[in-house]
Design a protein around this motif. Structure first.
Motif: not given
Length: 270
Positions: A78-92, A203-212
């Motif tokens: 579900v929303n795989i393209d959005k999830k991959r884009a978000i994940a790349r930003q997270a790893v960066e 120390d930090e909380l990073v939330v990864m969530a697609d726009s839905s």
């Protein structure tokens, strides 16, 4: 904590560990031992557990209950393209040698595809993430103790005596069932219990969530917005949701699925 949530945790605990003590559950739920004894008595009358001296035991041999939410394999696409884009930003966000925690979920799972060349110290409660990183990367992987919930591919334990308390991380990456003015939402009390333990170790909380996720709600709040350091989402985020995040003083990173696809195409050509 509401009675229904305490009962859910008690039932989950006796399915993982056939006998649990009143003290175990009291510490787990932060309720008094008198309250827990009443809960155990009520569940005993309902035939859901068997009351024993000092605690409770499972009526049937331990077997894992079902967690709320869709199974991992159902949500993964579900929303795989959005999830991959978000994940790349997270790893960066990660620097070489960083210690990070990755919570189980289909959005956080996509991080593994961008971590192959990294050498990070990773704690995860996701069986799928741990398995992939062990097979396809040089990252150091640690998992907590507990039982594997196959449908969600999660390793969960309601008890404190696991590896979590011995791991310290710079960032904790999590997904979410929903995001709203009251905070980050999840669907299951046992998942929240696990995530809150992990939150104490970073120390930090990073939330990864697609726009839905800004349109979805749940009855259970994991944490208020002020606990969040960064939100990573896609370019479909509603303007009012973006304002809500920024007004809360949270760093907002917007990933573009189109840009992500172009990067992947360029990499494959190279």
């Amino acid at each position: 904590m509401h009675e229904r949530e305490r009962h859910r945790i008690i039932l989950s605990a006796v399915q993982e560990k056939s006998v649990v003590t009143v003290q175990d559950i009291s510490e787990l739920t932060e309720a008094s031992e008198a309250t827990i004894r009443r809960d155990i008595a009520a569940l005993h009358v309902q035939g859901k557990i068997r009351r024993v001296r000092g605690g409770a035991e499972a009526v049937h041999p331990p077997q894992l209950g079902n967690l709320a939410g869709r199974p991992f394999r159902v949500s993964e696409s579900v929303n795989i393209d959005k999830k991959r884009a978000i994940a790349r930003q997270a790893v960066e966000l990660c620097d070489p040698g960083d210690a990070i925690i990755i919570n189980g979920g289909t959005t956080t799972f996509q991080m593994v595809h961008f971590m192959a060349a990294h050498r990070l110290q990773v704690m995860t409660n996701s069986f799928a993430i741990a398995e992939h990183l062990v097979k396809h990367s040089k990252n150091t992987v640690t998992v907590p103790g507990g039982a594997i919930y196959r449908e969600q591919s999660l390793i969960l334990s309601p008890f404190d005596n696991d590896a979590i308390r011995n791991f310290y991380a710079r960032r904790f990456f999590i997904g979410a069932q929903g995001i709203g003015p009251l905070g980050i939402m999840e669907a299951d009390a046992l998942i929240i219990q696990s995530e809150q333990k992990l939150m104490h170790q970073a120390d930090e909380l990073v939330v990864m969530a697609d726009s839905s996720k800004f349109h979805r709600r749940s009855s259970l709040i994991l944490c208020p917005l002020e606990r969040v350091s960064t939100v990573i989402t896609d370019d479909g985020i509603p303007e009012e949701a973006a304002r809500m995040i920024e007004n809360a003083g949270i760093r907002l990173i917007v990933a573009s699925p189109v840009a992500q696809a172009i990067k992947e195409d360029s990499s494959s050509v190279a």
